[in-house]
Scaffold this active site. Sequence first.
Site, PDB file in Angstrom:
ATOM      1  N   LYS A 143      -1.811  33.043   5.711  1.00  0.00           N
ATOM      2  CA  LYS A 143      -2.484  32.387   7.431  1.00  0.00           C
ATOM      3  C   LYS A 143      -1.355  32.912   8.479  1.00  0.00           C
ATOM      4  CE  LYS A 143      -2.403  29.594   9.852  1.00  0.00           C
ATOM      5  NZ  LYS A 143      -1.970  29.570  11.183  1.00  0.00           N
ATOM      6  N   SER A 160       8.801  31.072  14.104  1.00  0.00           N
ATOM      7  CA  SER A 160       9.789  29.804  14.836  1.00  0.00           C
ATOM      8  C   SER A 160      11.070  29.551  14.582  1.00  0.00           C
ATOM      9  CB  SER A 160       8.813  28.934  15.520  1.00  0.00           C
ATOM     10  OG  SER A 160       8.648  28.197  15.368  1.00  0.00           O
ATOM     11  N   GLU A 217      11.717  34.973   8.659  1.00  0.00           N
ATOM     12  CA  GLU A 217      12.859  36.410   9.673  1.00  0.00           C
ATOM     13  C   GLU A 217      11.857  34.827  10.964  1.00  0.00           C
ATOM     14  OE1 GLU A 217      13.937  38.274   9.558  1.00  0.00           O
ATOM     15  OE2 GLU A 217      14.094  39.493   7.283  1.00  0.00           O
ATOM     16  N   CYS A 241      10.693  39.643  18.632  1.00  0.00           N
ATOM     17  CA  CYS A 241      12.244  38.866  17.623  1.00  0.00           C
ATOM     18  C   CYS A 241      13.255  39.555  18.440  1.00  0.00           C
ATOM     19  CB  CYS A 241      11.339  38.195  16.903  1.00  0.00           C
ATOM     20  SG  CYS A 241      11.696  39.905  15.705  1.00  0.00           S
TER      21      CYS A 241
HETATM   22  P1  NAD Z   1       5.249  30.088  14.654  1.00  0.00           P
HETATM   23  O1  NAD Z   1       6.113  29.611  14.390  1.00  0.00           O
HETATM   24  O2  NAD Z   1       4.551  28.590  15.812  1.00  0.00           O
HETATM   25  O3  NAD Z   1       4.196  30.019  14.077  1.00  0.00           O
HETATM   26  C1  NAD Z   1       3.905  31.190  13.559  1.00  0.00           C
HETATM   27  C2  NAD Z   1       2.684  31.351  11.667  1.00  0.00           C
HETATM   28  O4  NAD Z   1       3.526  30.111  11.379  1.00  0.00           O
HETATM   29  C3  NAD Z   1       2.108  30.603  12.625  1.00  0.00           C
HETATM   30  O5  NAD Z   1       0.658  30.863  11.233  1.00  0.00           O
HETATM   31  C4  NAD Z   1       1.518  29.009  12.332  1.00  0.00           C
HETATM   32  O6  NAD Z   1       0.435  28.901  12.476  1.00  0.00           O
HETATM   33  C5  NAD Z   1       2.225  28.716  11.565  1.00  0.00           C
HETATM   34  N1  NAD Z   1       2.506  27.446  11.199  1.00  0.00           N
HETATM   35  C6  NAD Z   1       3.455  26.351  12.378  1.00  0.00           C
HETATM   36  N2  NAD Z   1       3.320  25.327  11.640  1.00  0.00           N
HETATM   37  C7  NAD Z   1       3.406  25.094  10.221  1.00  0.00           C
HETATM   38  C8  NAD Z   1       4.141  24.055   9.145  1.00  0.00           C
HETATM   39  N3  NAD Z   1       4.795  23.621   9.330  1.00  0.00           N
HETATM   40  N4  NAD Z   1       3.979  24.400   8.480  1.00  0.00           N
HETATM   41  C9  NAD Z   1       3.949  26.703   8.005  1.00  0.00           C
HETATM   42  N5  NAD Z   1       3.343  27.212   8.628  1.00  0.00           N
HETATM   43  C10 NAD Z   1       3.210  26.576  10.556  1.00  0.00           C
HETATM   44  O7  NAD Z   1       5.767  31.405  15.918  1.00  0.00           O
HETATM   45  P2  NAD Z   1       5.195  31.847  16.978  1.00  0.00           P
HETATM   46  O8  NAD Z   1       4.894  31.344  17.741  1.00  0.00           O
HETATM   47  O9  NAD Z   1       4.015  32.476  16.633  1.00  0.00           O
HETATM   48  O10 NAD Z   1       5.913  33.408  16.699  1.00  0.00           O
HETATM   49  C11 NAD Z   1       7.320  33.244  17.752  1.00  0.00           C
HETATM   50  C12 NAD Z   1       8.491  33.603  16.844  1.00  0.00           C
HETATM   51  O11 NAD Z   1       8.320  34.198  15.861  1.00  0.00           O
HETATM   52  C13 NAD Z   1      10.028  33.747  17.701  1.00  0.00           C
HETATM   53  O12 NAD Z   1      10.762  32.601  17.511  1.00  0.00           O
HETATM   54  C14 NAD Z   1       9.499  34.435  17.498  1.00  0.00           C
HETATM   55  O13 NAD Z   1      11.735  34.574  17.877  1.00  0.00           O
HETATM   56  C15 NAD Z   1       9.628  34.484  16.169  1.00  0.00           C
HETATM   57  N6  NAD Z   1       9.735  35.914  15.289  1.00  0.00           N
HETATM   58  C16 NAD Z   1      10.402  36.631  14.693  1.00  0.00           C
HETATM   59  C17 NAD Z   1      10.492  37.944  14.103  1.00  0.00           C
HETATM   60  C18 NAD Z   1      11.436  38.486  13.126  1.00  0.00           C
HETATM   61  O14 NAD Z   1      11.104  39.089  12.434  1.00  0.00           O
HETATM   62  N7  NAD Z   1      12.611  38.000  13.287  1.00  0.00           N
HETATM   63  C19 NAD Z   1       9.308  38.871  14.166  1.00  0.00           C
HETATM   64  C20 NAD Z   1       8.417  37.876  14.907  1.00  0.00           C
HETATM   65  C21 NAD Z   1       8.518  36.850  16.063  1.00  0.00           C
END
Ligand code: NAD
Length: 483
Positions: free
Chosen positions: A176, A229, A250, A284
């Site tokens: 997803k 996130s 992550e 990130c």
């Molecule tokens: P997000 O958490 O909003 O979404 C990530 C994914 O989760 C998307 O595919 C989203 O549709 C899905 N999602 C949303 N709600 C969900 C739920 N309740 N259950 C299951 N899946 C769900 O994050 P984003 O805005 O896409 O990405 C940015 C964030 O990602 C930042 O906080 C960043 O620090 C983090 N990030 C971390 C790393 C790492 O390696 N640590 C790498 C890249 C990004």
Amino acid sequence: MNTTDTIGGHLIAGEWSTDGPTAVSDNPARPDDPVGEYVLGDAATAASAVGAAAEALPGWRSTTFVARAAILERAAALLDAAREDLAVLCTLEEGKTIAESRGEAALAAETFRFHAGMAKISTERVFPSPTPGETIRTVRTPLGVVGIITPWNFPLQIPAWKIAPALASGNAVVWKPASNTPLLSVAIARILAEAGVPAGVLNLILGPGSTGAALVADPRVDGVSFTGSVPVGEAIRDTVTARNGRVQLELGGHNPAIVFEDADLDLAVPCLVAGAMGATGQKCTATRRIIAVGDIHDALLERMAEGVTALAVGDGMTDGIGIGPLVSTGAREEVAGALANAISQGASVVAAAADSPDEGCFFPPTLLSGDTSLSIAHDEVFGPISTILRVDSEDDAFSLANATEFGLSSSVFTNDLWRIDRAIHELESGIVKVNAPTTGSELHVPFGGEKSSSAHAPREQGDTAVDFFTRTRSAYIRPGTVR
Ligand code: NAD
Ligand code: MN
């Protein structure tokens, strides 16, 4: 090859489907020129994809590692061949510059190639036995049906980091991706299917977060690898661990870079500007805090201001642009709100990129100076804002660097070997860089964070990636006759 669909669909059990309501995939640089549409899956979509994966699992699990590796090799070659199309689609949907997208596309292909090679390396172990004739060894079995949930910020590389080792080790996948980059995800899934990943072994479901939540809640899913996130990651962890499933997370970061008095600013400043502002600050591992130790502060501030002011902001498809837009209007509102809040709390704006277009989701890279009372000095703001903080001693620098709930990446700029040694051992982060940006990692090296940045699960990437996607079983084998 045509890698661009106008309506992106789900891939379930080898069938593409665009049935159901759709949403627009927009281009954050060109609000009036959407990239296309994609279908919105729901809980029923997730359930049928999990069913398809469960059905395909036994066949894939018993496919030889040689055959699985050959498919990953073909995927790498097809990804390489489609690199330019994928890079363009990445820039159109996500906004990063075409140079950034090209680099990412090349690394995605390389990730599949790496894991094709890793599939041929034994991770089994053999132990001495006190029983005559007995052999004791471990074997690896696939985790099973795995859910892979990815963010939009590295929409090529992060899926590759997870999908390649998952497939190499015999798992069936339901992926997803983030809803900001659906068509790029469709293009990747098309390539994997063309490479020979059998029907049901890789399923793609598109849709909002609730589609991901339904995937995670399905008891047939043995493990979930998630990047995104903090609140979403924590909810996923609670759901999956409650049924004793395995979870890899992550999450966020608040990455510090310490600049000591002996730092070479000709080297440090470009690393800090790139680390803070590259990919429009949407990494990130981005440098969120720049900790200046003692008297280097003023010169650093001045040089950083020059570097940030000079950044060219604009449509990532245009030559000479260094910084693309933020991913969406929502992201732009959030980052603008965080900047206003920082200023109201007493932060000073040291510099901002000189021109930034008004239309679209552009946001000028901004350098702040302030102290640790600022919310922005603690909370992750996913955009091109970094704050310079001043301390007077090495001890203060290390304690400030560690004064965060996160622990993803950090860097130090110095030539002092004692300080470097201390940084490697005392900075509480999964990645420590010396005289290099907090951003960037090598795909053959384990990647992940400490503290709230990651789950305590095996690291992604490198030779540890397979640890998450397999179970270890201990086998005791004795001769079947009496002697
Ligand atoms: P997000 O958490 O909003 O979404 C990530 C994914 O989760 C998307 O595919 C989203 O549709 C899905 N999602 C949303 N709600 C969900 C739920 N309740 N259950 C299951 N899946 C769900 O994050 P984003 O805005 O896409 O990405 C940015 C964030 O990602 C930042 O906080 C960043 O620090 C983090 N990030 C971390 C790393 C790492 O390696 N640590 C790498 C890249 C990004
Ligand atoms: Mn978009």
